[in-house]
Design an enzyme around this catalytic site. Sequence first.
Site, PDB file in Angstrom:
ATOM      1  CG  HIS A   1      -2.313   0.477   0.883  1.00  0.00           C
ATOM      2  ND1 HIS A   1      -3.115   1.129   1.763  1.00  0.00           N
ATOM      3  CD2 HIS A   1      -3.027   0.422  -0.274  1.00  0.00           C
ATOM      4  CE1 HIS A   1      -4.251   1.459   1.190  1.00  0.00           C
ATOM      5  NE2 HIS A   1      -4.224   1.030  -0.057  1.00  0.00           N
TER       6      HIS A   1
ATOM      7  CG  HIS B   1      -0.486   1.109   9.965  1.00  0.00           C
ATOM      8  ND1 HIS B   1      -1.112   0.794   8.796  1.00  0.00           N
ATOM      9  CD2 HIS B   1       0.857   0.995   9.700  1.00  0.00           C
ATOM     10  CE1 HIS B   1      -0.215   0.515   7.856  1.00  0.00           C
ATOM     11  NE2 HIS B   1       0.996   0.623   8.387  1.00  0.00           N
TER      12      HIS B   1
ATOM     13  CE  LYS C   1      -9.878   9.418  14.539  1.00  0.00           C
ATOM     14  NZ  LYS C   1      -8.490   9.846  14.666  1.00  0.00           N
TER      15      LYS C   1
ATOM     16  N   GLY D   1     -11.478   0.545  12.118  1.00  0.00           N
ATOM     17  CA  GLY D   1     -11.822  -0.065  10.835  1.00  0.00           C
ATOM     18  C   GLY D   1     -12.532   0.919   9.912  1.00  0.00           C
ATOM     19  CG  PHE D   2     -15.581   2.805  10.121  1.00  0.00           C
ATOM     20  CD1 PHE D   2     -16.458   2.760   9.050  1.00  0.00           C
ATOM     21  CD2 PHE D   2     -15.745   1.903  11.165  1.00  0.00           C
ATOM     22  CE1 PHE D   2     -17.487   1.831   9.017  1.00  0.00           C
ATOM     23  CE2 PHE D   2     -16.770   0.968  11.145  1.00  0.00           C
ATOM     24  CZ  PHE D   2     -17.649   0.936  10.066  1.00  0.00           C
TER      25      PHE D   2
ATOM     26  CG  HIS E   1      -7.316   4.849   3.885  1.00  0.00           C
ATOM     27  ND1 HIS E   1      -6.417   5.483   3.056  1.00  0.00           N
ATOM     28  CD2 HIS E   1      -6.763   3.663   4.218  1.00  0.00           C
ATOM     29  CE1 HIS E   1      -5.371   4.706   2.897  1.00  0.00           C
ATOM     30  NE2 HIS E   1      -5.544   3.601   3.587  1.00  0.00           N
TER      31      HIS E   1
ATOM     32  NE  ARG F   1      -6.662  -1.811   1.157  1.00  0.00           N
ATOM     33  CZ  ARG F   1      -5.843  -1.384   2.109  1.00  0.00           C
ATOM     34  NH1 ARG F   1      -4.661  -1.950   2.261  1.00  0.00           N
ATOM     35  NH2 ARG F   1      -6.195  -0.384   2.914  1.00  0.00           N
TER      36      ARG F   1
ATOM     37  CG  ASP G   1      -7.252  -2.850   9.059  1.00  0.00           C
ATOM     38  OD1 ASP G   1      -6.683  -3.878   8.672  1.00  0.00           O
ATOM     39  OD2 ASP G   1      -6.686  -1.742   9.122  1.00  0.00           O
TER      40      ASP G   1
ATOM     41  NE  ARG H   1       1.032  -3.804   3.343  1.00  0.00           N
ATOM     42  CZ  ARG H   1       0.222  -2.805   3.706  1.00  0.00           C
ATOM     43  NH1 ARG H   1       0.722  -1.769   4.333  1.00  0.00           N
ATOM     44  NH2 ARG H   1      -1.076  -2.831   3.413  1.00  0.00           N
TER      45      ARG H   1
ATOM     46  NE  ARG I   1      17.880  15.740   9.853  1.00  0.00           N
ATOM     47  CZ  ARG I   1      17.317  16.682  10.576  1.00  0.00           C
ATOM     48  NH1 ARG I   1      16.149  17.207  10.219  1.00  0.00           N
ATOM     49  NH2 ARG I   1      17.913  17.112  11.674  1.00  0.00           N
TER      50      ARG I   1
END
Length: 407
Positions: A210, A245, A286, A289-290, A292, A301, A350, A375, A394
């Site tokens: 991703h 994440h 929050k 799973g919701f 992005h 996906r 997710d 991943r 950097r």
Amino acid sequence: MSAAPTSPKAPAISKEQAEAIYSRGLEGIIAGETAVCSIEQGGLWYRGYEIHDLAQNATFEEVAFVLLEGHKPSPAELARFKAEIVAERPLHPMVTSFIESAGGYLASGRAVPMDVLRTAVSILAHTDPDAQSVDNAANLRKAKRLLAKIPTIIGHMQNVIDGRAIIGRELGGDPTLGHAANLMYLMNGEKPNKDYARVIDVSLILYAEHDYNASTFTSRVIAGTLSDMHGAVAGAIAALKGPLHGGANEAAMEMLKEIMHDVGERAIGTKAVDDWMQKAFDTKRKLMGFGHRVYKNGDHRAPILHKMGRAIAEKDTKNPGGHAAVKWFELGEQVQKIMLDKKTIHPNVDFPCGMTYFTMGIPVPQYTPIFVASRITGWCAHIIEQHANNRIIRPLSKYTGEAPRKW
Ligand code: CMC
């Protein structure tokens, strides 16, 4: 007095220009180049192959090959790749004995699988003959070993949690099984049926890559110092673990369990779920799973996995009538609708992952380690790309502290 040294090269971007493009959380900032993956509102492509196409027509091993080796495999290349992975599945005794020694901590919940996996990957480095090399060929060999061994680590962890003898100590599972099916087998000693094996396989395809997500970016930052692949992967695992994440697949299922517990199964489809959600909105909670960072109109996906997960839930063999499994999807669909109606926020991958893995009886603390098992391909492709054309990463920061003052 000698003259102050003159700067050999002016900064590529002035302080004023840098401040003008500053964006909190690096939102919308291009932080580097990649040929591995591209994501847009309208789609997701791994090396040019669109995600629906891959989910429908490829296997995870083929996708892993495309990501790591850079092109679609011929049948001979794929056979060679699969054989290499199967041969690399067993773990060095140093890793197995670490997992066994962590057994009590894992079983009691004092240690979580993501942390034990992170340490196990660090130990793998000590047993890898290429550990310190960052050249292309060594990196590719290490990537294949990591890909092969992470499911074995996950399986061994689950075996010590459940108190059963280690499955696959000698061979790393059943050499006749594909990557996804072997992962399931290593965890509980049962060979999954064809439907389950394919659903896991597709979930691994969907999770494989991703672009500059937080964990991949972490791995590139570490690789960018010319540090080694295992170190970069250990850092990436730490980044993936967070519930914002990859940890969201576990957190999403825990949230659904909490709703089910609070409202009761009979309340699915009723206002009780709306009321639960309203309370969550009122407390600015929050919902896992919701949302992005990139996809604002939905994660490509999520519907793929949702459809497959619901299909196995509907004909679930472990729960007579399919009801026990499908109720999670009914609840999840109601939660999704409320999120969309009230907040215009779509589920990410997710969310269906949680319900799907739950339907398959996978223990919740292993959801994010399974994400790692997938991943690892994307991370390693990026680490290889970073090492092959490196410039240290950097950035600058925007200083918000005290003005200069005397000590
Ligand atoms: N629940 C409630 N509100 C939310 C959510 C959510 N899941 N996601 C976003 N919002 C709100 C957010 O609070 C903000 O509201 P306000 O403007 O009032 O402050 C608004 O929507 C816009 O948020 P954003 O700027 O789009 O969010 P972001 O880009 O900073 O963060 C995110 C993205 C994925 C971290 C966030 O959506 C989130 O925390 N989601 C829940 C965790 C999750 O599911 N993570 C998985 C990410 S995708 C797959 C993966 O990486 O594994």
